[in-house]
Scaffold this motif. Structure first.
Motif, PDB file in Angstrom:
ATOM      1  N   ALA A  30     -23.653  26.188  18.134  1.00  0.00           N
ATOM      2  CA  ALA A  30     -23.972  27.483  17.516  1.00  0.00           C
ATOM      3  C   ALA A  30     -22.733  28.355  17.615  1.00  0.00           C
ATOM      4  CB  ALA A  30     -25.155  28.144  18.210  1.00  0.00           C
ATOM      5  N   GLU A  31     -22.533  29.212  16.612  1.00  0.00           N
ATOM      6  CA  GLU A  31     -21.366  30.103  16.573  1.00  0.00           C
ATOM      7  C   GLU A  31     -21.793  31.478  16.097  1.00  0.00           C
ATOM      8  OE1 GLU A  31     -18.685  28.392  13.755  1.00  0.00           O
ATOM      9  OE2 GLU A  31     -18.311  26.607  14.969  1.00  0.00           O
ATOM     10  N   LEU A  32     -21.065  32.490  16.558  1.00  0.00           N
ATOM     11  CA  LEU A  32     -21.239  33.848  16.065  1.00  0.00           C
ATOM     12  C   LEU A  32     -19.852  34.412  15.814  1.00  0.00           C
ATOM     13  CD1 LEU A  32     -23.083  36.269  15.414  1.00  0.00           C
ATOM     14  CD2 LEU A  32     -22.859  36.954  17.826  1.00  0.00           C
ATOM     15  N   ASP A  33     -19.562  34.730  14.546  1.00  0.00           N
ATOM     16  CA  ASP A  33     -18.273  35.309  14.170  1.00  0.00           C
ATOM     17  C   ASP A  33     -18.391  36.822  14.172  1.00  0.00           C
ATOM     18  OD1 ASP A  33     -16.684  32.952  13.619  1.00  0.00           O
ATOM     19  OD2 ASP A  33     -18.003  32.625  11.895  1.00  0.00           O
ATOM     20  N   LEU A  34     -17.451  37.474  14.856  1.00  0.00           N
ATOM     21  CA  LEU A  34     -17.433  38.927  14.958  1.00  0.00           C
ATOM     22  C   LEU A  34     -16.059  39.454  14.590  1.00  0.00           C
ATOM     23  CD1 LEU A  34     -19.093  39.209  18.494  1.00  0.00           C
ATOM     24  CD2 LEU A  34     -20.225  39.576  16.299  1.00  0.00           C
ATOM     25  N   GLU A  35     -16.016  40.692  14.117  1.00  0.00           N
ATOM     26  CA  GLU A  35     -14.753  41.410  13.976  1.00  0.00           C
ATOM     27  C   GLU A  35     -14.970  42.768  14.613  1.00  0.00           C
ATOM     28  OE1 GLU A  35     -11.409  42.838  10.786  1.00  0.00           O
ATOM     29  OE2 GLU A  35     -12.549  41.013  10.397  1.00  0.00           O
ATOM     30  N   LEU A  36     -14.233  43.004  15.691  1.00  0.00           N
ATOM     31  CA  LEU A  36     -14.377  44.241  16.445  1.00  0.00           C
ATOM     32  C   LEU A  36     -13.025  44.937  16.491  1.00  0.00           C
ATOM     33  CD1 LEU A  36     -16.501  42.826  19.419  1.00  0.00           C
ATOM     34  CD2 LEU A  36     -17.337  44.033  17.413  1.00  0.00           C
ATOM     35  N   GLY A  37     -12.925  46.080  15.841  1.00  0.00           N
ATOM     36  CA  GLY A  37     -11.678  46.838  15.849  1.00  0.00           C
ATOM     37  C   GLY A  37     -10.497  46.067  15.302  1.00  0.00           C
ATOM     38  N   GLY A  38     -10.705  45.235  14.274  1.00  0.00           N
ATOM     39  CA  GLY A  38      -9.613  44.480  13.675  1.00  0.00           C
ATOM     40  C   GLY A  38      -9.294  43.176  14.388  1.00  0.00           C
ATOM     41  N   LYS A  40     -10.591  39.439  15.523  1.00  0.00           N
ATOM     42  CA  LYS A  40     -11.607  38.429  15.235  1.00  0.00           C
ATOM     43  C   LYS A  40     -11.984  37.713  16.529  1.00  0.00           C
ATOM     44  CE  LYS A  40     -10.059  37.592  10.543  1.00  0.00           C
ATOM     45  NZ  LYS A  40      -9.500  36.618   9.607  1.00  0.00           N
ATOM     46  N   LEU A  41     -13.262  37.537  16.699  1.00  0.00           N
ATOM     47  CA  LEU A  41     -13.788  36.894  17.896  1.00  0.00           C
ATOM     48  C   LEU A  41     -14.857  35.911  17.455  1.00  0.00           C
ATOM     49  CD1 LEU A  41     -13.473  37.309  21.013  1.00  0.00           C
ATOM     50  CD2 LEU A  41     -15.453  38.791  20.883  1.00  0.00           C
ATOM     51  N   GLN A  42     -14.791  34.710  17.970  1.00  0.00           N
ATOM     52  CA  GLN A  42     -15.839  33.731  17.677  1.00  0.00           C
ATOM     53  C   GLN A  42     -16.438  33.277  19.003  1.00  0.00           C
ATOM     54  OE1 GLN A  42     -15.158  29.555  16.218  1.00  0.00           O
ATOM     55  NE2 GLN A  42     -16.217  30.367  14.397  1.00  0.00           N
ATOM     56  N   LEU A  43     -17.742  33.535  19.163  1.00  0.00           N
ATOM     57  CA  LEU A  43     -18.491  33.055  20.318  1.00  0.00           C
ATOM     58  C   LEU A  43     -19.052  31.692  19.943  1.00  0.00           C
ATOM     59  CD1 LEU A  43     -20.477  36.312  21.209  1.00  0.00           C
ATOM     60  CD2 LEU A  43     -18.180  35.624  21.949  1.00  0.00           C
ATOM     61  N   GLU A  55      -8.585  36.204  17.925  1.00  0.00           N
ATOM     62  CA  GLU A  55      -7.384  36.292  17.100  1.00  0.00           C
ATOM     63  C   GLU A  55      -7.194  37.737  16.681  1.00  0.00           C
ATOM     64  OE1 GLU A  55      -5.875  34.820  12.726  1.00  0.00           O
ATOM     65  OE2 GLU A  55      -7.393  33.632  13.759  1.00  0.00           O
ATOM     66  N   GLY A  56      -6.007  38.276  16.994  1.00  0.00           N
ATOM     67  CA  GLY A  56      -5.716  39.654  16.642  1.00  0.00           C
ATOM     68  C   GLY A  56      -4.221  39.871  16.506  1.00  0.00           C
ATOM     69  N   GLU A  57      -3.825  41.122  16.351  1.00  0.00           N
ATOM     70  CA  GLU A  57      -2.415  41.430  16.123  1.00  0.00           C
ATOM     71  C   GLU A  57      -1.517  41.050  17.297  1.00  0.00           C
ATOM     72  OE1 GLU A  57      -1.154  45.710  16.444  1.00  0.00           O
ATOM     73  OE2 GLU A  57      -3.333  46.011  16.434  1.00  0.00           O
ATOM     74  N   HIS A  58      -2.074  40.864  18.482  1.00  0.00           N
ATOM     75  CA  HIS A  58      -1.272  40.528  19.664  1.00  0.00           C
ATOM     76  C   HIS A  58      -1.265  39.033  19.971  1.00  0.00           C
ATOM     77  CE1 HIS A  58      -0.795  44.767  20.410  1.00  0.00           C
ATOM     78  NE2 HIS A  58      -2.097  44.904  20.271  1.00  0.00           N
ATOM     79  N   GLY A  59      -1.886  38.232  19.091  1.00  0.00           N
ATOM     80  CA  GLY A  59      -1.877  36.791  19.289  1.00  0.00           C
ATOM     81  C   GLY A  59      -3.282  36.214  19.338  1.00  0.00           C
ATOM     82  N   THR A  60      -3.360  35.005  19.881  1.00  0.00           N
ATOM     83  CA  THR A  60      -4.633  34.304  19.961  1.00  0.00           C
ATOM     84  C   THR A  60      -4.955  33.981  21.413  1.00  0.00           C
ATOM     85  OG1 THR A  60      -3.599  32.144  19.697  1.00  0.00           O
ATOM     86  CG2 THR A  60      -4.331  33.245  17.684  1.00  0.00           C
ATOM     87  N   CYS A  61      -6.223  33.705  21.645  1.00  0.00           N
ATOM     88  CA  CYS A  61      -6.685  33.329  22.977  1.00  0.00           C
ATOM     89  C   CYS A  61      -7.878  32.407  22.798  1.00  0.00           C
ATOM     90  CB  CYS A  61      -7.086  34.583  23.769  1.00  0.00           C
ATOM     91  SG  CYS A  61      -7.839  34.240  25.371  1.00  0.00           S
ATOM     92  N   SER A  62      -7.919  31.345  23.563  1.00  0.00           N
ATOM     93  CA  SER A  62      -9.046  30.417  23.563  1.00  0.00           C
ATOM     94  C   SER A  62      -9.473  30.210  25.002  1.00  0.00           C
ATOM     95  CB  SER A  62      -8.625  29.082  22.940  1.00  0.00           C
ATOM     96  OG  SER A  62      -9.585  28.094  23.219  1.00  0.00           O
ATOM     97  N   GLU A  63     -10.706  30.605  25.319  1.00  0.00           N
ATOM     98  CA  GLU A  63     -11.264  30.423  26.662  1.00  0.00           C
ATOM     99  C   GLU A  63     -12.395  29.408  26.581  1.00  0.00           C
ATOM    100  OE1 GLU A  63     -12.664  33.770  29.445  1.00  0.00           O
ATOM    101  OE2 GLU A  63     -14.537  32.971  28.594  1.00  0.00           O
ATOM    102  N   THR A  64     -12.355  28.429  27.466  1.00  0.00           N
ATOM    103  CA  THR A  64     -13.416  27.432  27.527  1.00  0.00           C
ATOM    104  C   THR A  64     -13.939  27.357  28.953  1.00  0.00           C
ATOM    105  OG1 THR A  64     -12.289  26.156  25.806  1.00  0.00           O
ATOM    106  CG2 THR A  64     -14.028  25.030  27.046  1.00  0.00           C
ATOM    107  N   VAL A  65     -15.242  27.474  29.105  1.00  0.00           N
ATOM    108  CA  VAL A  65     -15.916  27.238  30.375  1.00  0.00           C
ATOM    109  C   VAL A  65     -16.965  26.184  30.072  1.00  0.00           C
ATOM    110  CG1 VAL A  65     -17.413  28.196  32.165  1.00  0.00           C
ATOM    111  CG2 VAL A  65     -15.488  29.543  31.306  1.00  0.00           C
ATOM    112  N   ALA A  66     -16.741  24.977  30.609  1.00  0.00           N
ATOM    113  CA  ALA A  66     -17.610  23.861  30.252  1.00  0.00           C
ATOM    114  C   ALA A  66     -17.371  22.689  31.192  1.00  0.00           C
ATOM    115  CB  ALA A  66     -17.337  23.433  28.813  1.00  0.00           C
ATOM    116  N   CYS A  67     -18.242  21.710  31.096  1.00  0.00           N
ATOM    117  CA  CYS A  67     -18.010  20.417  31.725  1.00  0.00           C
ATOM    118  C   CYS A  67     -17.090  19.663  30.782  1.00  0.00           C
ATOM    119  CB  CYS A  67     -19.325  19.661  31.887  1.00  0.00           C
ATOM    120  SG  CYS A  67     -20.454  20.482  32.993  1.00  0.00           S
ATOM    121  N   MET A  68     -15.861  19.421  31.231  1.00  0.00           N
ATOM    122  CA  MET A  68     -14.865  18.802  30.368  1.00  0.00           C
ATOM    123  C   MET A  68     -14.427  17.477  30.982  1.00  0.00           C
ATOM    124  SD  MET A  68     -12.615  22.164  29.342  1.00  0.00           S
ATOM    125  CE  MET A  68     -12.862  23.170  30.811  1.00  0.00           C
ATOM    126  N   PRO A  69     -14.724  16.364  30.317  1.00  0.00           N
ATOM    127  CA  PRO A  69     -14.309  15.067  30.846  1.00  0.00           C
ATOM    128  C   PRO A  69     -12.816  15.050  31.138  1.00  0.00           C
ATOM    129  CG  PRO A  69     -15.729  14.793  28.938  1.00  0.00           C
ATOM    130  CD  PRO A  69     -15.409  16.264  29.040  1.00  0.00           C
TER     131      PRO A  69
END
Length: 172
Positions: A30-38, A40-43, A55-69
């Motif tokens: 499941a995904e939720l796309d948001l744009e907050l103050g310019g 972009k955020l995808q949950l 993703e924004g004017e200062h770059g990108t960030c990807s955070e993952t909290v999960a069971c990762m093989p």
């Protein structure tokens, strides 16, 4: 938004969660796309927990909290990093609750997230209290999100909070 995830419950222990920055997008249930103050955020809800893509004017960030093989990095209590033009802060804690308290807290959190305009929650088949939930907001130019990962069989709730804001240059 509240959804029932069509997958087996794969991250069945709080202790199995790992944290990572910079991972490529993983398959989402499941995904939720948001744009907050310019910005972009995808949950993203994964079969093994969550991922947030920013993703924004200062770059990108990807955070993952999960069971990762193949990942053995345990979930940290706190992290502060510079990512391009962003300042990133992450904190996590595990709450252990009695069975009755757990059920009440689960219902409360699912109701909060289901009614939130920037919230995404998914319940897993097999237990109404097995879920992952996320809420995002923008406060004073910072992107913030909180997540909850429920493990009813252990009576544990993993709670995370993240703040990402523009890096402020240090005056010389």
């Amino acid at each position: 938004m509240l959804t029932t995830l069509k997958t087996s419950y794969t991250d069945t222990r709080a202790a199995d969660l790992a944290w990572a920055l910079g991972r490529e997008p993983l398959p989402a249930l499941a995904e939720l796309d948001l744009e907050l103050g310019g910005t972009k955020l995808q949950l993203r809800l994964l079969g093994a927990s969550h991922q947030v893509l920013l993703e924004g004017e200062h770059g990108t960030c990807s955070e993952t909290v999960a069971c990762m093989p193949g990942r053995s990095t345990p979930l940290p209590l706190g992290v502060a990093r510079r990512l391009g033009g962003w300042e990133y802060e992450f904190a996590a804690r595990v709450e252990t609750l009695s069975e009755g308290s757990f059920a009440g807290r689960a219902q409360e959190l699912l109701a909060l997230v289901a009614d939130h305009p920037h919230g995404l929650a998914g319940t897993f088949p097999g237990s109404p209290h097995a879920f992952t939930a996320m809420v995002a907001q923008q406060v004073d130019g910072q992107m913030r999100w909180r997540t909850w990962h429920a493990y009813p069989q252990e009576g544990q709730l993993v709670v995370t909070r993240t703040h990402v804001g523009a890096r402020v240059p240090v005056p010389r």
